[in-house]
Design a protein around this motif. Structure first.
Motif, PDB file in Angstrom:
ATOM      1  N   ALA A  57       0.825  -1.208   0.000  1.00 22.33           N
ATOM      2  CA  ALA A  57       0.000   0.000   0.000  1.00 22.33           C
ATOM      3  C   ALA A  57       0.861   1.261   0.000  1.00 22.33           C
ATOM      4  O   ALA A  57       0.531   2.256  -0.652  1.00 22.33           O
ATOM      5  CB  ALA A  57      -0.936  -0.007   1.211  1.00 22.33           C
ATOM      6  N   GLY A  58       1.970   1.237   0.752  1.00 22.89           N
ATOM      7  CA  GLY A  58       2.863   2.392   0.766  1.00 22.89           C
ATOM      8  C   GLY A  58       3.430   2.681  -0.614  1.00 22.89           C
ATOM      9  O   GLY A  58       3.461   3.827  -1.068  1.00 22.89           O
ATOM     10  N   ALA A  59       3.882   1.629  -1.310  1.00 20.34           N
ATOM     11  CA  ALA A  59       4.459   1.808  -2.643  1.00 20.34           C
ATOM     12  C   ALA A  59       3.397   2.238  -3.648  1.00 20.34           C
ATOM     13  O   ALA A  59       3.616   3.154  -4.460  1.00 20.34           O
ATOM     14  CB  ALA A  59       5.126   0.508  -3.089  1.00 20.34           C
ATOM     15  N   LEU A  60       2.227   1.596  -3.622  1.00 21.97           N
ATOM     16  CA  LEU A  60       1.163   1.955  -4.562  1.00 21.97           C
ATOM     17  C   LEU A  60       0.614   3.351  -4.279  1.00 21.97           C
ATOM     18  O   LEU A  60       0.247   4.074  -5.203  1.00 21.97           O
ATOM     19  CB  LEU A  60       0.036   0.923  -4.483  1.00 21.97           C
ATOM     20  CG  LEU A  60       0.368  -0.470  -5.011  1.00 21.97           C
ATOM     21  CD1 LEU A  60      -0.817  -1.414  -4.805  1.00 21.97           C
ATOM     22  CD2 LEU A  60       0.750  -0.415  -6.490  1.00 21.97           C
ATOM     23  N   GLY A  61       0.564   3.725  -2.999  1.00 24.88           N
ATOM     24  CA  GLY A  61       0.101   5.065  -2.670  1.00 24.88           C
ATOM     25  C   GLY A  61       1.009   6.138  -3.225  1.00 24.88           C
ATOM     26  O   GLY A  61       0.545   7.186  -3.700  1.00 24.88           O
ATOM     27  N   ASN A  62       2.316   5.886  -3.208  1.00 18.25           N
ATOM     28  CA  ASN A  62       3.259   6.831  -3.801  1.00 18.25           C
ATOM     29  C   ASN A  62       3.051   6.953  -5.315  1.00 18.25           C
ATOM     30  O   ASN A  62       3.271   8.004  -5.902  1.00 18.25           O
ATOM     31  CB  ASN A  62       4.699   6.387  -3.523  1.00 18.25           C
ATOM     32  CG  ASN A  62       5.358   7.232  -2.458  1.00 18.25           C
ATOM     33  OD1 ASN A  62       4.688   7.782  -1.590  1.00 18.25           O
ATOM     34  ND2 ASN A  62       6.676   7.331  -2.516  1.00 18.25           N
ATOM     35  N   ARG A  63       2.629   5.843  -5.933  1.00 17.50           N
ATOM     36  CA  ARG A  63       2.483   5.827  -7.393  1.00 17.50           C
ATOM     37  C   ARG A  63       1.127   6.346  -7.855  1.00 17.50           C
ATOM     38  O   ARG A  63       1.053   7.159  -8.771  1.00 17.50           O
ATOM     39  CB  ARG A  63       2.687   4.403  -7.909  1.00 17.50           C
ATOM     40  CG  ARG A  63       2.571   4.295  -9.413  1.00 17.50           C
ATOM     41  CD  ARG A  63       2.923   2.906  -9.913  1.00 17.50           C
ATOM     42  NE  ARG A  63       2.814   2.825 -11.367  1.00 17.50           N
ATOM     43  CZ  ARG A  63       3.034   1.721 -12.084  1.00 17.50           C
ATOM     44  NH1 ARG A  63       3.409   0.612 -11.458  1.00 17.50           N
ATOM     45  NH2 ARG A  63       2.899   1.730 -13.390  1.00 17.50           N
ATOM     46  N   PHE A  64       0.049   5.889  -7.210  1.00 16.03           N
ATOM     47  CA  PHE A  64      -1.290   6.213  -7.690  1.00 16.03           C
ATOM     48  C   PHE A  64      -1.989   7.313  -6.903  1.00 16.03           C
ATOM     49  O   PHE A  64      -3.039   7.806  -7.321  1.00 16.03           O
ATOM     50  CB  PHE A  64      -2.174   4.956  -7.690  1.00 16.03           C
ATOM     51  CG  PHE A  64      -1.712   3.891  -8.630  1.00 16.03           C
ATOM     52  CD1 PHE A  64      -1.835   4.061 -10.004  1.00 16.03           C
ATOM     53  CD2 PHE A  64      -1.131   2.733  -8.162  1.00 16.03           C
ATOM     54  CE1 PHE A  64      -1.409   3.081 -10.884  1.00 16.03           C
ATOM     55  CE2 PHE A  64      -0.691   1.743  -9.023  1.00 16.03           C
ATOM     56  CZ  PHE A  64      -0.824   1.917 -10.398  1.00 16.03           C
ATOM     57  N   GLY A  65      -1.425   7.671  -5.761  1.00 14.51           N
ATOM     58  CA  GLY A  65      -2.033   8.730  -4.959  1.00 14.51           C
ATOM     59  C   GLY A  65      -2.943   8.179  -3.877  1.00 14.51           C
ATOM     60  O   GLY A  65      -3.588   7.134  -4.053  1.00 14.51           O
ATOM     61  N   PRO A  66      -3.023   8.885  -2.745  1.00 14.72           N
ATOM     62  CA  PRO A  66      -3.830   8.411  -1.615  1.00 14.72           C
ATOM     63  C   PRO A  66      -5.326   8.295  -1.901  1.00 14.72           C
ATOM     64  O   PRO A  66      -5.982   7.390  -1.391  1.00 14.72           O
ATOM     65  CB  PRO A  66      -3.560   9.461  -0.530  1.00 14.72           C
ATOM     66  CG  PRO A  66      -2.266  10.101  -0.909  1.00 14.72           C
ATOM     67  CD  PRO A  66      -2.233  10.082  -2.392  1.00 14.72           C
ATOM     68  N   ARG A  67      -5.871   9.207  -2.689  1.00 15.82           N
ATOM     69  CA  ARG A  67      -7.328   9.231  -2.897  1.00 15.82           C
ATOM     70  C   ARG A  67      -7.840   7.904  -3.454  1.00 15.82           C
ATOM     71  O   ARG A  67      -8.806   7.326  -2.929  1.00 15.82           O
ATOM     72  CB  ARG A  67      -7.686  10.383  -3.843  1.00 15.82           C
ATOM     73  CG  ARG A  67      -9.162  10.459  -4.206  1.00 15.82           C
ATOM     74  CD  ARG A  67      -9.430  11.646  -5.138  1.00 15.82           C
ATOM     75  NE  ARG A  67     -10.772  11.613  -5.680  1.00 15.82           N
ATOM     76  CZ  ARG A  67     -11.846  12.072  -5.057  1.00 15.82           C
ATOM     77  NH1 ARG A  67     -11.740  12.585  -3.847  1.00 15.82           N
ATOM     78  NH2 ARG A  67     -13.029  12.012  -5.620  1.00 15.82           N
ATOM     79  N   LEU A  68      -7.206   7.410  -4.500  1.00 14.67           N
ATOM     80  CA  LEU A  68      -7.639   6.153  -5.110  1.00 14.67           C
ATOM     81  C   LEU A  68      -7.494   4.991  -4.129  1.00 14.67           C
ATOM     82  O   LEU A  68      -8.376   4.128  -4.035  1.00 14.67           O
ATOM     83  CB  LEU A  68      -6.822   5.879  -6.370  1.00 14.67           C
ATOM     84  CG  LEU A  68      -7.158   4.592  -7.130  1.00 14.67           C
ATOM     85  CD1 LEU A  68      -8.600   4.633  -7.631  1.00 14.67           C
ATOM     86  CD2 LEU A  68      -6.186   4.387  -8.302  1.00 14.67           C
ATOM     87  N   MET A  69      -6.385   4.990  -3.374  1.00 10.29           N
ATOM     88  CA  MET A  69      -6.160   3.913  -2.416  1.00 10.29           C
ATOM     89  C   MET A  69      -7.258   3.877  -1.349  1.00 10.29           C
ATOM     90  O   MET A  69      -7.743   2.806  -0.968  1.00 10.29           O
ATOM     91  CB  MET A  69      -4.796   4.084  -1.748  1.00 10.29           C
ATOM     92  CG  MET A  69      -3.615   4.016  -2.706  1.00 10.29           C
ATOM     93  SD  MET A  69      -3.449   2.416  -3.525  1.00 10.29           S
ATOM     94  CE  MET A  69      -3.011   1.374  -2.137  1.00 10.29           C
ATOM     95  N   LEU A  70      -7.645   5.043  -0.856  1.00 11.87           N
ATOM     96  CA  LEU A  70      -8.669   5.099   0.185  1.00 11.87           C
ATOM     97  C   LEU A  70     -10.030   4.643  -0.329  1.00 11.87           C
ATOM     98  O   LEU A  70     -10.721   3.853   0.325  1.00 11.87           O
ATOM     99  CB  LEU A  70      -8.770   6.526   0.739  1.00 11.87           C
ATOM    100  CG  LEU A  70      -7.550   7.039   1.512  1.00 11.87           C
ATOM    101  CD1 LEU A  70      -7.704   8.522   1.824  1.00 11.87           C
ATOM    102  CD2 LEU A  70      -7.352   6.244   2.797  1.00 11.87           C
ATOM    103  N   LEU A  71     -10.421   5.115  -1.490  1.00 11.72           N
ATOM    104  CA  LEU A  71     -11.744   4.779  -2.017  1.00 11.72           C
ATOM    105  C   LEU A  71     -11.859   3.288  -2.350  1.00 11.72           C
ATOM    106  O   LEU A  71     -12.866   2.642  -2.042  1.00 11.72           O
ATOM    107  CB  LEU A  71     -12.052   5.630  -3.252  1.00 11.72           C
ATOM    108  CG  LEU A  71     -12.268   7.125  -2.979  1.00 11.72           C
ATOM    109  CD1 LEU A  71     -12.374   7.895  -4.291  1.00 11.72           C
ATOM    110  CD2 LEU A  71     -13.513   7.349  -2.125  1.00 11.72           C
ATOM    111  N   VAL A  72     -10.825   2.741  -2.962  1.00 16.12           N
ATOM    112  CA  VAL A  72     -10.846   1.309  -3.293  1.00 16.12           C
ATOM    113  C   VAL A  72     -10.774   0.464  -2.022  1.00 16.12           C
ATOM    114  O   VAL A  72     -11.504  -0.525  -1.875  1.00 16.12           O
ATOM    115  CB  VAL A  72      -9.685   0.958  -4.244  1.00 16.12           C
ATOM    116  CG1 VAL A  72      -9.585  -0.557  -4.430  1.00 16.12           C
ATOM    117  CG2 VAL A  72      -9.886   1.634  -5.599  1.00 16.12           C
ATOM    118  N   GLY A  73      -9.897   0.852  -1.103  1.00 15.99           N
ATOM    119  CA  GLY A  73      -9.743   0.087   0.133  1.00 15.99           C
ATOM    120  C   GLY A  73     -11.028   0.010   0.935  1.00 15.99           C
ATOM    121  O   GLY A  73     -11.408  -1.067   1.424  1.00 15.99           O
TER     122      GLY A  73
END
Length: 406
Positions: A57-73
């Motif tokens: 999640a840390g690596a993907l968050g750096n790449r895709f941005g926090p917003r997408l990670m939060l909504l999908v998660g």
């Protein structure tokens, strides 16, 4: 302010699909015939997947941005919890818990990454001291919400209703969260010593000392999180089994741990900025020593008295949550810098999240093999507190030697 409020509410909301399982353990044992070891294994699967996914999640968050990670998660976590409500076998719980662990891992690093872009180092202690009350408030709200529904209905209703609560939070995040000030036409937020051309150059810029600091804080968090999750996971269960309290009563007492953590976080964050010069390790070490003494109280007096048990976990909550939030929030931002705060938070949380895996398996076996004796369990928590203090002492020494600035 909208971004602050949305990300605060977001991580608080995650707990509505994380905490109810631990509150309904005794009901699952009664209704579905799950043994203590099976419940421990289910909880451990969540924690294993959660720990591994933190790094990703840390690596993907750096790449895709926090917003997408939060909504999908959040969306995936809601789906998994809906599955809990209709599941009847341990195998289904094993699969769904694994999925839920991966989904839940997106929350902290993405939230920290968002906040790192909106606030500079000189204000992070105070800001994160308030912002990081989200996981205590979320834990309290999720516990009380599920306990109330458990008292009036059953464990399935408690799970379904918790999913609905997170769904409402998902809508708030969708409409209000933004990754950076630049996304809404505002200027970039920089630290005082940060050069204008040092932002968003695609490189981490970590020195060897920074890497060592991330690992040390991660190891500290391993022991701290072992204690936190042990109390989250097993307090309602042992209050019901060892002290013969009703499920709802046990849930209300367990909430003291989170309630008392809220002022602890705010006080620790304020002191780190105003008294300790925006350094996090010194005040965190003081609080960790106090937490160790609180664990000693739990070991010495909590085994024979429910009131002393309650006082001890309240004191542990006050002294644990401040360092917990400060070092994994503002501390991760300081070590990782604005451009790599999401990754630093993911690594620290990933290492730390191995602690809950250990406690879930070890404590389940202790309770089964020792006939419910709580002495060895409380001794484990005390030993973990001592180890956490030792790790943080190394960080403080490194600060004085000029190898870190935490």
């Amino acid at each position: 302010m909208r971004v602050f409020a949305a990300t605060w509410l977001c991580y608080a909301g995650y707990y509505f699909c994380r905490r109810p399982f631990y509150l309904v353990k005794s009901q699952l044992a009664a209704d579905l015939g799950f043994s203590t070891s099976t419940l421990g294994a289910i909880g451990a699967l969540f924690l294993v997947s959660y720990a591994i996914a933190q790094f990703l999640a840390g690596a993907l968050g750096n790449r895709f941005g926090p917003r997408l990670m939060l909504l999908v998660g959040m969306a995936v976590s809601m789906a998994a919890n809906l599955g809990f409500g209709v599941a009847t076998s341990s195998a289904a719980f094993f699969v769904l818990m694994t999925v839920n662990g991966v989904a839940q891992a997106t929350g902290w690093s993405a939230g920290v990454g968002t906040m790192a872009c909106w606030f500079n180092r000189q204000e992070r202690g105070r800001v994160m001291g308030v912002w990081a009350t989200n996981f205590q408030a979320g834990g309290v709200a999720a516990n009380l919400f599920a306990a109330l529904l458990l008292e009036r209905f059953d464990w399935r209703v408690a799970l379904f209703s918790s999913v609905a609560a997170l769904g409402a939070v998902w809508l708030v995040v969708l409409t209000n969260q933004r990754n950076r000030p630049e996304d809404v036409g505002l200027p970039v937020v920089r630290d005082q010593d940060e050069a204008p051309d040092s932002v968003d150059d695609g490189k981490l810029g970590w020195t060897r000392d920074a890497t060592v600091n991330v690992v040390l804080v991660g190891l500290y968090y391993f022991f701290l999180k072992l204690i936190r999750y042990a109390l989250w996971s097993w307090v309602p269960f042992v209050l019901a089994r060892n002290y013969h309290l009703e499920g709802s009563e046990a849930g209300y007492i367990a909430t003291l741990f989170d309630v008392c953590g809220i002022p602890g976080v705010i006080v620790t964050g304020w002191l780190s900025d105003r008294v300790f010069g925006a350094r996090r390790a010194g005040i965190s070490l003081l609080m960790t020593v106090a937490m160790t003494l609180s664990c000693l109280l739990l070991y010495s007096a909590g085994q024979v008295s429910v009131p002393m048990f309650a006082v001890a976990i309240a004191l542990i909550g006050f002294t644990l949550y401040g360092p917990d939030a400060l070092l994994t929030g503002a501390g991760a931002m300081d070590i990782g810098s604005r451009r790599a705060a999401t990754l630093a938070a993911g690594i620290i949380s990933g290492i730390g999240s191995c602690g809950p895996v250990v406690q879930e398996l070890v404590i389940a076996r202790m309770l089964d093999s020792k006939g419910g004796d709580l002495g060895p369990v409380f001794l484990l928590l005390l030993g973990s507190a001592v180890a956490a203090a030792a790790m943080l002492t190394i960080v403080v020494v490194r600060n004085r030697l000029g190898h870190s600035n935490v």
